[in-house]
Design an enzyme around this catalytic site. Sequence first.
Site, PDB file in Angstrom:
ATOM      1  N   TYR A 214       0.826  -1.210   0.000  1.00 32.28           N
ATOM      2  CA  TYR A 214       0.000   0.000   0.000  1.00 32.28           C
ATOM      3  C   TYR A 214       0.867   1.270   0.000  1.00 32.28           C
ATOM      4  O   TYR A 214       1.871   1.337   0.723  1.00 32.28           O
ATOM      5  CB  TYR A 214      -0.943   0.018   1.222  1.00 32.28           C
ATOM      6  CG  TYR A 214      -1.670   1.347   1.284  1.00 32.28           C
ATOM      7  CD1 TYR A 214      -2.729   1.612   0.408  1.00 32.28           C
ATOM      8  CD2 TYR A 214      -1.264   2.355   2.149  1.00 32.28           C
ATOM      9  CE1 TYR A 214      -3.352   2.842   0.413  1.00 32.28           C
ATOM     10  CE2 TYR A 214      -1.881   3.589   2.162  1.00 32.28           C
ATOM     11  CZ  TYR A 214      -2.925   3.830   1.288  1.00 32.28           C
ATOM     12  OH  TYR A 214      -3.541   5.060   1.280  1.00 32.28           O
ATOM     13  N   LYS A 223       5.430   8.993   2.833  1.00 30.08           N
ATOM     14  CA  LYS A 223       5.243   9.239   4.268  1.00 30.08           C
ATOM     15  C   LYS A 223       6.517   8.904   5.055  1.00 30.08           C
ATOM     16  O   LYS A 223       6.863   9.591   6.007  1.00 30.08           O
ATOM     17  CB  LYS A 223       4.077   8.400   4.793  1.00 30.08           C
ATOM     18  CG  LYS A 223       2.765   8.645   4.072  1.00 30.08           C
ATOM     19  CD  LYS A 223       2.348  10.082   4.166  1.00 30.08           C
ATOM     20  CE  LYS A 223       0.965  10.273   3.561  1.00 30.08           C
ATOM     21  NZ  LYS A 223       0.534  11.672   3.611  1.00 30.08           N
ATOM     22  N   SER A 265      -5.333  13.058   6.659  1.00 26.46           N
ATOM     23  CA  SER A 265      -5.532  12.255   5.456  1.00 26.46           C
ATOM     24  C   SER A 265      -7.010  12.192   5.072  1.00 26.46           C
ATOM     25  O   SER A 265      -7.870  12.050   5.943  1.00 26.46           O
ATOM     26  CB  SER A 265      -5.029  10.830   5.711  1.00 26.46           C
ATOM     27  OG  SER A 265      -3.704  10.872   6.184  1.00 26.46           O
ATOM     28  N   ASP A 294       0.139  17.310  -0.693  1.00 31.69           N
ATOM     29  CA  ASP A 294       0.223  16.433   0.486  1.00 31.69           C
ATOM     30  C   ASP A 294       1.363  16.774   1.441  1.00 31.69           C
ATOM     31  O   ASP A 294       1.192  16.653   2.647  1.00 31.69           O
ATOM     32  CB  ASP A 294       0.359  14.971   0.023  1.00 31.69           C
ATOM     33  CG  ASP A 294       0.102  13.977   1.143  1.00 31.69           C
ATOM     34  OD1 ASP A 294      -0.853  14.192   1.922  1.00 31.69           O
ATOM     35  OD2 ASP A 294       0.853  12.996   1.256  1.00 31.69           O
ATOM     36  N   ASN A 384     -10.883   3.898   0.314  1.00 32.12           N
ATOM     37  CA  ASN A 384      -9.550   4.499   0.230  1.00 32.12           C
ATOM     38  C   ASN A 384      -8.877   4.144  -1.103  1.00 32.12           C
ATOM     39  O   ASN A 384      -7.666   4.039  -1.187  1.00 32.12           O
ATOM     40  CB  ASN A 384      -8.681   4.032   1.409  1.00 32.12           C
ATOM     41  CG  ASN A 384      -7.392   4.857   1.531  1.00 32.12           C
ATOM     42  OD1 ASN A 384      -7.402   6.075   1.304  1.00 32.12           O
ATOM     43  ND2 ASN A 384      -6.294   4.216   1.882  1.00 32.12           N
ATOM     44  N   ARG A 386      -7.357   4.785  -4.742  1.00 38.19           N
ATOM     45  CA  ARG A 386      -6.450   5.902  -5.037  1.00 38.19           C
ATOM     46  C   ARG A 386      -6.140   6.025  -6.514  1.00 38.19           C
ATOM     47  O   ARG A 386      -6.248   5.061  -7.272  1.00 38.19           O
ATOM     48  CB  ARG A 386      -5.121   5.675  -4.289  1.00 38.19           C
ATOM     49  CG  ARG A 386      -5.251   5.620  -2.768  1.00 38.19           C
ATOM     50  CD  ARG A 386      -5.291   7.002  -2.197  1.00 38.19           C
ATOM     51  NE  ARG A 386      -5.464   7.029  -0.756  1.00 38.19           N
ATOM     52  CZ  ARG A 386      -4.990   8.012   0.021  1.00 38.19           C
ATOM     53  NH1 ARG A 386      -4.316   9.013  -0.507  1.00 38.19           N
ATOM     54  NH2 ARG A 386      -5.223   8.005   1.322  1.00 38.19           N
ATOM     55  N   GLY A 511     -15.189  24.373  -4.360  1.00 39.94           N
ATOM     56  CA  GLY A 511     -14.795  25.659  -4.942  1.00 39.94           C
ATOM     57  C   GLY A 511     -15.209  26.856  -4.096  1.00 39.94           C
ATOM     58  O   GLY A 511     -14.546  27.903  -4.091  1.00 39.94           O
TER      59      GLY A 511
HETATM   60  C1  OXD Z   1      -2.309   9.869   3.531  1.00 41.51           C
HETATM   61  C2  OXD Z   1      -1.923   9.966   2.106  1.00 41.51           C
HETATM   62  O1  OXD Z   1      -2.222  10.907   4.212  1.00 41.51           O
HETATM   63  O2  OXD Z   1      -1.957   8.946   1.389  1.00 41.51           O
HETATM   64  O3  OXD Z   1      -2.687   8.790   4.003  1.00 41.51           O
HETATM   65  O4  OXD Z   1      -1.573  11.063   1.654  1.00 41.51           O
HETATM   66 MN    MN Z   2      -1.375  12.548   3.217  1.00 41.57          MN
END
Ligand code: OXD
Ligand code: MN
Length: 600
Positions: A214, A223, A265, A294, A384, A386, A511
């Site tokens: 993941y 991260k 997140s 992010d 979740n 992506r 927006g």
């Molecule tokens: C999270 C990300 O914060 O994927 O989990 O950005």
């Molecule tokens: Mn994140």
Amino acid sequence: MTTAVSDRASARQGAVPAQVNEHVRKWVDECIQLCQPDRVVWCDGGKAETDRFYEQAVAEGVLVKLNQQKLPGCYLHRSNQNDVARSEHLTFICTPSQDMVGPTNNWMEPKAAYAKLKTLFDGCMKGRTMYVVPFVMGPIGSPLAKVGVEITDSLYVVLNMGIMTRMGEVAWKQLGDDDDFTRCLHSVGDVNPDRRYICHFPLDNTIWSFGSGYGGNALLGKKCLALRIASWLGKQQNWMAEHMLLMGAQKPDGEKTYVAAAFPSACGKTNFAMLIPPKKYQQDGWKITTVGDDIAWIWVNEDGLVRAINPEAGYFGVVPGTNYESNPNAMECMKRNTIYTNVALLPDGDLWWEGKTKEPPKEAIDWTGQPWTPDCGRKSSHPNSRFTAPAINNPVLDPAWDDPRGVPVQAIIFGGRRSKTIPLVFQAFNWVHGVYLGATLGSETTAAASGAVGVVRRDPMAMLPFIGYNIRDYLVHWFRMRKLMNDCPRIFHVNWFRKDDKGRFLWPGFGENMRVLEWIIERAHGRAYAKETVLGWMPRPQDIHLDGLSIGAKDFESIQSVDVEEFKAEILSQEELFLKLAGDLPKEMVFQREILIARL
Ligand code: OXD
Ligand code: MN
């Protein structure tokens, strides 16, 4: 014996690119001896290689090739069903003393951690290919840019790293003869949650991740390096690694302001970073541009000005709920050269997910690979799920997104997902108060991490799962950074998610958040009016442009209202954090709480 092992290792290594320095060779050699792959591939990040990897991933069943007329260069990946989010309880910071990681991290002693993980990595790549992925986090040549090398047995990880980082030969160039690179060792192993560990060794500039594919667990530049390891480095070197988007806002008169914002997140950082202003703002000439969605690395330059870069080169965004109304720019981003993870496949090779269109498709293959129909009682896509898309796909990418000098930051916004209690927007009285607001940030949990969803938890600076050292020292670092600044960014708090008694959102969001942003920008420049309240500086209804919304002055006041009793409960619920930090709390935090209680 050692020579024999090492000979075998170098035989498997294949052709090592000439630019690879001795330090990297030595470390890769050690990893080969440990993991015993059948083959080693040194990635160059070039187009021919990428094309080859995609073909191979399709042949191996790792990716499904999508309808190339509709979605050129796009692929779908279905992950193991037990491997769909970050595994915070299996994430460790490994330092000699537990005090170094503090009460908000899982800790392991480094020797014990290496020993434990060595038994997992031992021979784990037998029969597999080991990919050596060199990458740079940050614009090439930036004073903060960092080189990492990820060793992985997952082609999915290689291809994602190719989108999310500046991957390939450029990293060898940036590294030169240096030993200063993050050693990232990853194997999906047997994707067994009982044999899953994400371990950080900040003192060794090393990350070992086993048992998950993941994103947050396996794309180790994100991260693990860009937040956990980088936050630790930033503490040593006087800069900050934060879980923040970076956006530019240009006014009709051409004045440009850059804003950083920290939301936990799956709370809309990507949406906010790609915001499309309401029609009236567009007609007037407002422009919003994205630097990052992010992560921000922030430093203070020789002139005492705050600057920031986005260390990433792509977006790893949440898909469900994304559509041409909520985030048209994200939809444009993921139209080509994108990897989708855990969404539904349509019969014509297109995709669908909850919230993509109002009408669901008649049939699909869901994210688990099963036939799906709208009435089957299951979601087609994982909450979740992506998309991984290159930043250069973004129609509103900021011209300075890749500038090694970064962009100036004039406002910092903290925000959580709170259905009650917290007003739409207010400004901190000063930096110390702003740090207190960030430190006590609360948010309802989301699907981005495994565990219960919708529970309010304290998430200091939206960094709770990402601070790579003791939160006490992290907060002190925030307070101290102010001393380096000539003029500090103004700090704000927002909550787009407040609801009424019937559970309806009080603010339209998306927006329309532009209206709040405009006030924030005007305040950051010392222009807009605000009234003093117990929480901080707040706009009155006449200070925010509400025209075109079905929100009158009275409604706005209720979105902004502070219920003293509710707020007393809020302060009590902050105890969770204060108790964790008992005895270790920076004094500024204690004072700020006392003053707030006195004001209430
Ligand atoms: C999270 C990300 O914060 O994927 O989990 O950005
Ligand atoms: Mn994140």
